[in-house]
Design an enzyme around this catalytic site. Structure first.
Site, PDB file in Angstrom:
ATOM      1  N   GLY A   1      22.760  -4.233 -12.465  1.00 33.57           N
ATOM      2  CA  GLY A   1      23.283  -5.006 -12.681  1.00 33.57           C
ATOM      3  C   GLY A   1      24.612  -5.221 -10.955  1.00 33.57           C
ATOM      4  O   GLY A   1      23.758  -4.553  -9.651  1.00 33.57           O
TER       5      GLY A   1
ATOM      6  N   THR B   1      25.306  -1.551  -8.602  1.00 34.99           N
ATOM      7  CA  THR B   1      24.209  -1.057  -8.699  1.00 34.99           C
ATOM      8  C   THR B   1      23.855  -2.212  -7.195  1.00 34.99           C
ATOM      9  O   THR B   1      23.575  -2.131  -6.208  1.00 34.99           O
ATOM     10  CB  THR B   1      22.644  -1.645  -8.850  1.00 34.99           C
ATOM     11  OG1 THR B   1      23.393  -0.755 -10.753  1.00 34.99           O
ATOM     12  CG2 THR B   1      21.527  -1.385  -8.858  1.00 34.99           C
TER      13      THR B   1
ATOM     14  N   ASP C   1      25.103  -9.467 -19.041  1.00 36.72           N
ATOM     15  CA  ASP C   1      26.687 -10.518 -19.095  1.00 36.72           C
ATOM     16  C   ASP C   1      26.123 -12.216 -18.403  1.00 36.72           C
ATOM     17  O   ASP C   1      26.782 -12.682 -18.142  1.00 36.72           O
ATOM     18  CB  ASP C   1      27.721  -9.933 -18.834  1.00 36.72           C
ATOM     19  CG  ASP C   1      28.249  -9.218 -19.175  1.00 36.72           C
ATOM     20  OD1 ASP C   1      27.674  -9.328 -20.411  1.00 36.72           O
ATOM     21  OD2 ASP C   1      28.558  -8.636 -19.326  1.00 36.72           O
TER      22      ASP C   1
ATOM     23  N   GLY D   1      31.344  -9.674 -22.434  1.00 31.45           N
ATOM     24  CA  GLY D   1      31.398 -10.135 -20.741  1.00 31.45           C
ATOM     25  C   GLY D   1      32.562 -10.327 -20.869  1.00 31.45           C
ATOM     26  O   GLY D   1      33.956 -10.893 -20.797  1.00 31.45           O
TER      27      GLY D   1
ATOM     28  N   GLU E   1      35.335 -11.306 -24.175  1.00 26.83           N
ATOM     29  CA  GLU E   1      35.654  -9.714 -24.500  1.00 26.83           C
ATOM     30  C   GLU E   1      36.938  -9.778 -22.771  1.00 26.83           C
ATOM     31  O   GLU E   1      38.095  -9.208 -23.109  1.00 26.83           O
ATOM     32  CB  GLU E   1      34.970  -8.359 -24.238  1.00 26.83           C
ATOM     33  CG  GLU E   1      34.620  -8.634 -22.925  1.00 26.83           C
ATOM     34  CD  GLU E   1      34.034  -7.329 -22.868  1.00 26.83           C
ATOM     35  OE1 GLU E   1      33.010  -6.800 -22.217  1.00 26.83           O
ATOM     36  OE2 GLU E   1      33.979  -5.766 -23.641  1.00 26.83           O
TER      37      GLU E   1
ATOM     38  N   ARG F   1      39.571 -13.354 -39.474  1.00 25.92           N
ATOM     39  CA  ARG F   1      38.945 -12.032 -39.176  1.00 25.92           C
ATOM     40  C   ARG F   1      38.242 -11.931 -38.428  1.00 25.92           C
ATOM     41  O   ARG F   1      38.093 -13.286 -37.413  1.00 25.92           O
ATOM     42  CB  ARG F   1      37.788 -12.077 -40.494  1.00 25.92           C
ATOM     43  CG  ARG F   1      38.288 -12.014 -42.068  1.00 25.92           C
ATOM     44  CD  ARG F   1      38.928 -10.385 -42.200  1.00 25.92           C
ATOM     45  NE  ARG F   1      39.479 -10.119 -44.263  1.00 25.92           N
ATOM     46  CZ  ARG F   1      40.580 -10.697 -43.925  1.00 25.92           C
ATOM     47  NH1 ARG F   1      41.599 -11.516 -43.522  1.00 25.92           N
ATOM     48  NH2 ARG F   1      40.556 -10.790 -45.773  1.00 25.92           N
TER      49      ARG F   1
ATOM     50  N   ARG G   1      23.145  -5.307 -26.983  1.00 27.34           N
ATOM     51  CA  ARG G   1      21.950  -4.521 -25.396  1.00 27.34           C
ATOM     52  C   ARG G   1      21.324  -3.682 -26.219  1.00 27.34           C
ATOM     53  O   ARG G   1      20.265  -3.448 -25.462  1.00 27.34           O
ATOM     54  CB  ARG G   1      23.144  -4.112 -24.920  1.00 27.34           C
ATOM     55  CG  ARG G   1      24.253  -4.300 -23.992  1.00 27.34           C
ATOM     56  CD  ARG G   1      24.670  -3.862 -22.889  1.00 27.34           C
ATOM     57  NE  ARG G   1      24.984  -2.945 -22.964  1.00 27.34           N
ATOM     58  CZ  ARG G   1      25.889  -1.839 -22.450  1.00 27.34           C
ATOM     59  NH1 ARG G   1      27.002  -2.487 -21.659  1.00 27.34           N
ATOM     60  NH2 ARG G   1      26.058  -0.436 -22.371  1.00 27.34           N
TER      61      ARG G   1
HETATM   62  O1  F6P Z   1      28.742  -4.957 -17.639  1.00 27.49           O
HETATM   63  C1  F6P Z   1      27.567  -5.730 -18.612  1.00 27.49           C
HETATM   64  C2  F6P Z   1      28.362  -4.480 -20.180  1.00 27.49           C
HETATM   65  O2  F6P Z   1      27.910  -4.946 -21.234  1.00 27.49           O
HETATM   66  C3  F6P Z   1      29.815  -5.776 -20.069  1.00 27.49           C
HETATM   67  O3  F6P Z   1      29.682  -6.655 -20.690  1.00 27.49           O
HETATM   68  C4  F6P Z   1      30.939  -4.041 -21.083  1.00 27.49           C
HETATM   69  O4  F6P Z   1      32.147  -4.451 -20.423  1.00 27.49           O
HETATM   70  C5  F6P Z   1      30.267  -3.675 -20.456  1.00 27.49           C
HETATM   71  O5  F6P Z   1      29.386  -3.507 -20.033  1.00 27.49           O
HETATM   72  C6  F6P Z   1      30.510  -2.116 -21.521  1.00 27.49           C
HETATM   73  O6  F6P Z   1      29.717  -0.792 -20.885  1.00 27.49           O
HETATM   74  P1  F6P Z   1      29.763   0.744 -20.997  1.00 27.49           P
HETATM   75  O7  F6P Z   1      28.852   0.412 -22.024  1.00 27.49           O
HETATM   76  O8  F6P Z   1      29.786   1.424 -19.855  1.00 27.49           O
HETATM   77  O9  F6P Z   1      30.810   0.716 -22.616  1.00 27.49           O
END
Ligand code: F6P
Length: 373
Positions: free
Chosen positions: A110, A113, A135, A178, A230, A291, A300
């Site tokens: 990402g 990187t 994201d 995100g 988020e 809720r 992911r």
């Molecule tokens: O950068 C991608 C992401 O999935 C973000 O949306 C999220 O805040 C973060 O990684 C979470 O990171 P980790 O898996 O290191 O907790």
């Protein structure tokens, strides 16, 4: 002469990374007779010379698998954290690259990187990157590997929440990954017909959201679905951060004021955790039970979508051709239906927030979705 190429996956994982490794690796071996060296757990494996065998059948049966067969970490060579200290280990990475007599290094990752790869390129390595991110936050590519799958997962989750929200006459707030950009929340929110979509690019007014929910109630719709990224935050919090930056400027001078600004901006970028507060405040303002569902890392996990597999194969195979022809210092991106090369410096200098005139924003507004502003 046979070329020898290193490959690693860095940053957070997402579906489609294995399909990318396979796309690159198969094209590299079958078409260009390349030899591959896999590094374990991203740049950490490069710095410490931890190798994964990619010979034989190692690239078979990975197209559909989630995660990454190479493992990953968020470690970057130019800033390795060891306790309180941060050490620059770029030269360790250079030494390992030379020890293996590599002709190039392919980094799948990402935004962090892309930046790390640029450092390595400046240190003299031949680097090519490929953009992955659930994201969709990597600049200068229309889409990143992993985004389509995450959008499907989030869409299905919102679809499922609709029936329970409607039966129990509740507000259901669904938090979607995100931290800095709202592509995933916006895409899934539109696809699943969320009533409210809140993204980091648009600080929201609680009153506007509450009043839209009350209007729905008056028109007989006794439930609402709120899709929130988020990293979304309220206009109040935005004002708080802006005030803090100003105060910091007034009490510090020159350099320290600038580094204070930078720290505050980073804090704001990384800010998340408003969702519980949002739920409480909406319940208070509307009188409707609320809720929360936090999708988190579910977005992911698992197998990539068909689109992600195709994208991964296109980008991966193009990267193999580039290594063969000796073109380095670029990210292989996807723009207007084609694979293109973008210089790493341009990728690192750009950002990829959702623009306010983007067709998704316009379309969402046109179907009456509340974006909180
Ligand atoms: O950068 C991608 C992401 O999935 C973000 O949306 C999220 O805040 C973060 O990684 C979470 O990171 P980790 O898996 O290191 O907790």
């Amino acid at each position: 002469m046979t070329k020898k190429t290193g490959i690693l996956t860095a940053g957070s994982d997402c579906p489609g990374i294995n399909a990318t490794i396979r796309g690159f690796g198969k094209a590299a071996k079958l078409n260009f007779d390349m030899e591959l060296v896999g590094f374990k757990d991203g740049f950490r494996g490069l710095i410490s010379n931890q190798i994964i065998d990619l010979s034989g059948d190692s690239l078979s049966n990975v197209l559909t698998a989630g995660g990454t067969i190479l493992g990953t970490s968020r470690e970057v060579p130019h800033m390795v954290k060891g306790g309180a200290e941060v050490v620059d280990k770029t030269q360790d990475a250079v030494a390992v690259y030379k020890e293996h007599n590599l002709d190039g290094l392919v980094c799948i990752g990402g935004t962090e990187t892309q930046e790390a790869a640029l450092y390595l390129q400046k240190a003299g390595l031949n680097v090519i990157t490929l953009p992955k991110s659930a994201d969709n936050d990597v600049p200068l590519t229309d889409v990143t590997i992993g985004f389509d799958t995450a959008t499907d997962i989030a869409t299905e989750a919102i679809d499922r929440l609709h029936s329970t929200a409607s039966s129990n006459h509740r507000i259901i707030i669904i938090e979607i990954m995100g931290r800095e950009v709202g592509w995933l929340t916006l895409g899934a929110g539109i696809a699943a017909g969320a009533d409210v979509i809140l993204i980091p690019e648009i600080p929201y007014q609680i009153e506007i959201v509450a009043s839209a929910i009350k209007d729905r109630q008056s028109s007989g719709k006794n439930f609402s679905i709120v899709a929130v990224a988020e990293g979304a935050y309220s206009a109040e919090l935005e004002a708080f951060f802006n005030r803090s930056i100003k105060i910091n400027r007034n009490v510090h001078y020159e350099e320290s004021a600038e580094s204070g600004d930078e720290k505050m901006t980073q804090l704001k970028k990384r800010y998340s955790g408003e969702t519980l507060l949002l739920a409480n405040r909406l319940e208070e303002a509307t009188g409707i039970e609320s809720r929360i569902t936090i999708l988190g890392h579910l977005l992911r996990g698992g197998s990539p979508s068909a689109s992600d597999r195709v994208l991964a194969t296109q980008l991966g195979t193009r990267a193999a051709s580039l290594v063969d022809s000796g073109e380095f210092g670029v990210m292989v991106a996807f723009q207007n239906g084609e694979t293109v090369c973008v210089p790493l410096g341009e990728v690192v200098a750009a950002d990829k927030r959702v623009p306010m005139d983007h067709p998704w924003i316009i379309g969402a507004r046109q179907v009456g979705t509340i974006l909180g502003d």
